[in-house]
Design a protein around this motif. Structure first.
Motif, mmCIF file in Angstrom:
data_model
loop_
_atom_site.group_PDB
_atom_site.id
_atom_site.type_symbol
_atom_site.label_atom_id
_atom_site.label_comp_id
_atom_site.label_asym_id
_atom_site.label_seq_id
_atom_site.Cartn_x
_atom_site.Cartn_y
_atom_site.Cartn_z
ATOM 1 N N MET A 1 0.768 -1.220 -0.037
ATOM 2 C CA MET A 1 -0.067 -0.156 0.031
ATOM 3 C C MET A 1 0.744 1.184 -0.165
ATOM 4 S SD MET A 1 -3.184 -0.876 2.378
ATOM 5 C CE MET A 1 -4.610 -1.672 1.748
ATOM 6 N N LEU A 2 0.175 2.328 -0.599
ATOM 7 C CA LEU A 2 1.087 3.689 -0.476
ATOM 8 C C LEU A 2 0.276 4.692 0.121
ATOM 9 C CD1 LEU A 2 2.384 3.545 -4.401
ATOM 10 C CD2 LEU A 2 3.559 3.250 -2.176
ATOM 11 N N VAL A 3 0.833 5.457 0.909
ATOM 12 C CA VAL A 3 -0.031 6.648 1.668
ATOM 13 C C VAL A 3 0.542 7.811 1.123
ATOM 14 C CG1 VAL A 3 0.062 7.620 3.925
ATOM 15 C CG2 VAL A 3 0.113 5.065 3.905
ATOM 16 N N VAL A 4 -0.430 8.581 0.684
ATOM 17 C CA VAL A 4 -0.069 9.832 0.500
ATOM 18 C C VAL A 4 -0.576 11.110 1.323
ATOM 19 C CG1 VAL A 4 -0.676 11.698 -1.445
ATOM 20 C CG2 VAL A 4 -0.319 9.196 -2.078
ATOM 21 N N GLU A 5 0.597 12.117 1.805
ATOM 22 C CA GLU A 5 -0.006 12.811 2.490
ATOM 23 C C GLU A 5 -0.010 14.292 1.833
ATOM 24 O OE1 GLU A 5 1.400 15.191 6.558
ATOM 25 O OE2 GLU A 5 2.674 13.421 6.198
ATOM 26 N N LEU A 6 -1.152 15.037 1.965
ATOM 27 C CA LEU A 6 -1.461 16.174 1.206
ATOM 28 C C LEU A 6 -1.365 17.419 2.234
ATOM 29 C CD1 LEU A 6 -4.291 15.519 -0.940
ATOM 30 C CD2 LEU A 6 -2.202 15.370 -1.559
ATOM 31 N N ALA A 7 -0.989 18.405 1.969
ATOM 32 C CA ALA A 7 -1.134 19.938 2.669
ATOM 33 C C ALA A 7 -1.764 20.568 2.179
ATOM 34 C CB ALA A 7 0.314 20.332 2.997
ATOM 35 N N PHE A 8 -2.625 21.462 2.610
ATOM 36 C CA PHE A 8 -3.534 22.628 2.214
ATOM 37 C C PHE A 8 -2.827 24.046 2.711
ATOM 38 C CE2 PHE A 8 -6.931 19.394 2.527
ATOM 39 C CZ PHE A 8 -6.582 18.776 1.447
ATOM 40 N N ARG A 29 -14.826 6.721 -7.081
ATOM 41 C CA ARG A 29 -14.519 5.565 -8.237
ATOM 42 C C ARG A 29 -13.529 4.702 -7.713
ATOM 43 N NH1 ARG A 29 -11.301 6.008 -11.686
ATOM 44 N NH2 ARG A 29 -10.805 8.260 -11.862
ATOM 45 N N LEU A 30 -12.260 5.189 -7.211
ATOM 46 C CA LEU A 30 -11.097 4.533 -7.076
ATOM 47 C C LEU A 30 -11.468 3.384 -5.834
ATOM 48 C CD1 LEU A 30 -8.574 7.236 -7.399
ATOM 49 C CD2 LEU A 30 -8.611 5.348 -8.777
ATOM 50 N N HIS A 31 -12.006 4.024 -4.855
ATOM 51 C CA HIS A 31 -12.512 3.281 -4.057
ATOM 52 C C HIS A 31 -13.500 1.891 -4.291
ATOM 53 C CE1 HIS A 31 -14.730 1.611 -0.221
ATOM 54 N NE2 HIS A 31 -13.432 1.807 0.411
ATOM 55 N N ALA A 32 -14.389 2.098 -5.097
ATOM 56 C CA ALA A 32 -15.065 1.033 -5.705
ATOM 57 C C ALA A 32 -14.407 0.214 -6.596
ATOM 58 C CB ALA A 32 -16.258 1.717 -6.503
ATOM 59 N N GLU A 33 -13.230 0.643 -7.079
ATOM 60 C CA GLU A 33 -12.375 -0.334 -7.840
ATOM 61 C C GLU A 33 -11.277 -1.074 -7.006
ATOM 62 O OE1 GLU A 33 -10.644 2.449 -10.746
ATOM 63 O OE2 GLU A 33 -12.432 2.709 -11.655
ATOM 64 N N GLY A 34 -11.338 -0.781 -5.926
ATOM 65 C CA GLY A 34 -10.375 -1.508 -4.725
ATOM 66 C C GLY A 34 -8.925 -0.722 -4.802
ATOM 67 N N LYS A 35 -8.832 0.419 -5.299
ATOM 68 C CA LYS A 35 -7.454 1.026 -5.708
ATOM 69 C C LYS A 35 -7.144 1.965 -4.688
ATOM 70 C CE LYS A 35 -7.478 0.713 -10.604
ATOM 71 N NZ LYS A 35 -7.405 1.571 -11.982
ATOM 72 N N LEU A 36 -8.262 2.349 -3.712
ATOM 73 C CA LEU A 36 -8.188 3.242 -2.546
ATOM 74 C C LEU A 36 -8.713 2.748 -1.366
ATOM 75 C CD1 LEU A 36 -7.284 6.132 -1.780
ATOM 76 C CD2 LEU A 36 -9.778 6.745 -2.151
ATOM 77 N N PHE A 37 -7.971 2.336 -0.408
ATOM 78 C CA PHE A 37 -8.404 1.960 0.894
ATOM 79 C C PHE A 37 -9.045 2.770 1.732
ATOM 80 C CE2 PHE A 37 -7.329 0.550 5.261
ATOM 81 C CZ PHE A 37 -7.928 -0.787 5.440
ATOM 82 N N ALA A 38 -8.429 4.122 1.819
ATOM 83 C CA ALA A 38 -9.200 5.045 2.598
ATOM 84 C C ALA A 38 -8.453 6.512 2.216
ATOM 85 C CB ALA A 38 -8.918 4.740 4.157
ATOM 86 N N ALA A 39 -9.338 7.543 2.574
ATOM 87 C CA ALA A 39 -8.953 8.847 2.255
ATOM 88 C C ALA A 39 -9.857 9.929 3.179
ATOM 89 C CB ALA A 39 -9.155 9.155 0.817
ATOM 90 N N PRO A 85 0.852 -2.700 6.249
ATOM 91 C CA PRO A 85 0.181 -2.762 7.404
ATOM 92 C C PRO A 85 0.056 -4.329 8.074
ATOM 93 C CG PRO A 85 -1.349 -2.968 5.317
ATOM 94 C CD PRO A 85 0.112 -2.603 4.997
ATOM 95 N N ILE A 86 0.098 -4.539 9.192
ATOM 96 C CA ILE A 86 -0.049 -5.741 10.145
ATOM 97 C C ILE A 86 -1.240 -6.309 10.089
ATOM 98 C CG2 ILE A 86 0.670 -7.107 12.055
ATOM 99 C CD1 ILE A 86 3.049 -6.053 10.354
ATOM 100 N N VAL A 87 -2.192 -5.508 10.330
ATOM 101 C CA VAL A 87 -3.602 -5.663 10.654
ATOM 102 C C VAL A 87 -4.468 -4.815 9.818
ATOM 103 C CG1 VAL A 87 -5.282 -5.796 12.364
ATOM 104 C CG2 VAL A 87 -3.122 -6.496 12.992
ATOM 105 N N GLY A 88 -5.561 -5.220 9.318
ATOM 106 C CA GLY A 88 -6.661 -4.331 8.516
ATOM 107 C C GLY A 88 -6.259 -4.102 7.264
ATOM 108 N N GLY A 89 -5.225 -4.412 6.451
ATOM 109 C CA GLY A 89 -4.905 -4.127 5.222
ATOM 110 C C GLY A 89 -5.018 -5.095 4.143
#
Length: 89
Positions: A1-8, A29-39, A85-89
């Motif tokens: 998995m890859l984590v992206v951190e944004l700053a505003f 759409r990305l979540h429905a496709e299984g490409k995005l775990f959480a945001a 992730p060790i758990v939940g990923g």
């Protein structure tokens, strides 16, 4: 998995808020496709965290296709990190 951190940045809030509906549609759409775990945004709305279930090349394609990451004033990709992730990923 890859984590992206944004700053505003606060000075660009109108532009960022205007771009947000299309961005969130892309995230759904990305979540429905299984490409995005959480945001989601940080509670103080000074940035966001996104967890993608893709390889680095796939992430680059996703970031390049959504104008929110590349042309919305005040949205900065601060970090991209691999997460194991060790758990939940």
């Amino acid at each position: 998995m890859l984590v992206v951190e944004l700053a505003f940045t606060p000075t660009s809030t109108p532009e960022r808020l205007a771009a947000r509906p299309a961005h969130r549609e892309a995230l759904a759409r990305l979540h429905a496709e299984g490409k995005l775990f959480a945001a989601g945004p940080w509670a103080d709305d000074r940035g966001a965290l996104l967890v993608f279930a893709v390889e680095r090349a796939g992430l680059e394609e996703i970031l390049g296709a959504d104008p929110y990451y590349r042309s919305t004033p005040g949205v900065e990709v601060r970090a991209i990190r691999e997460w194991v992730p060790i758990v939940g990923g």
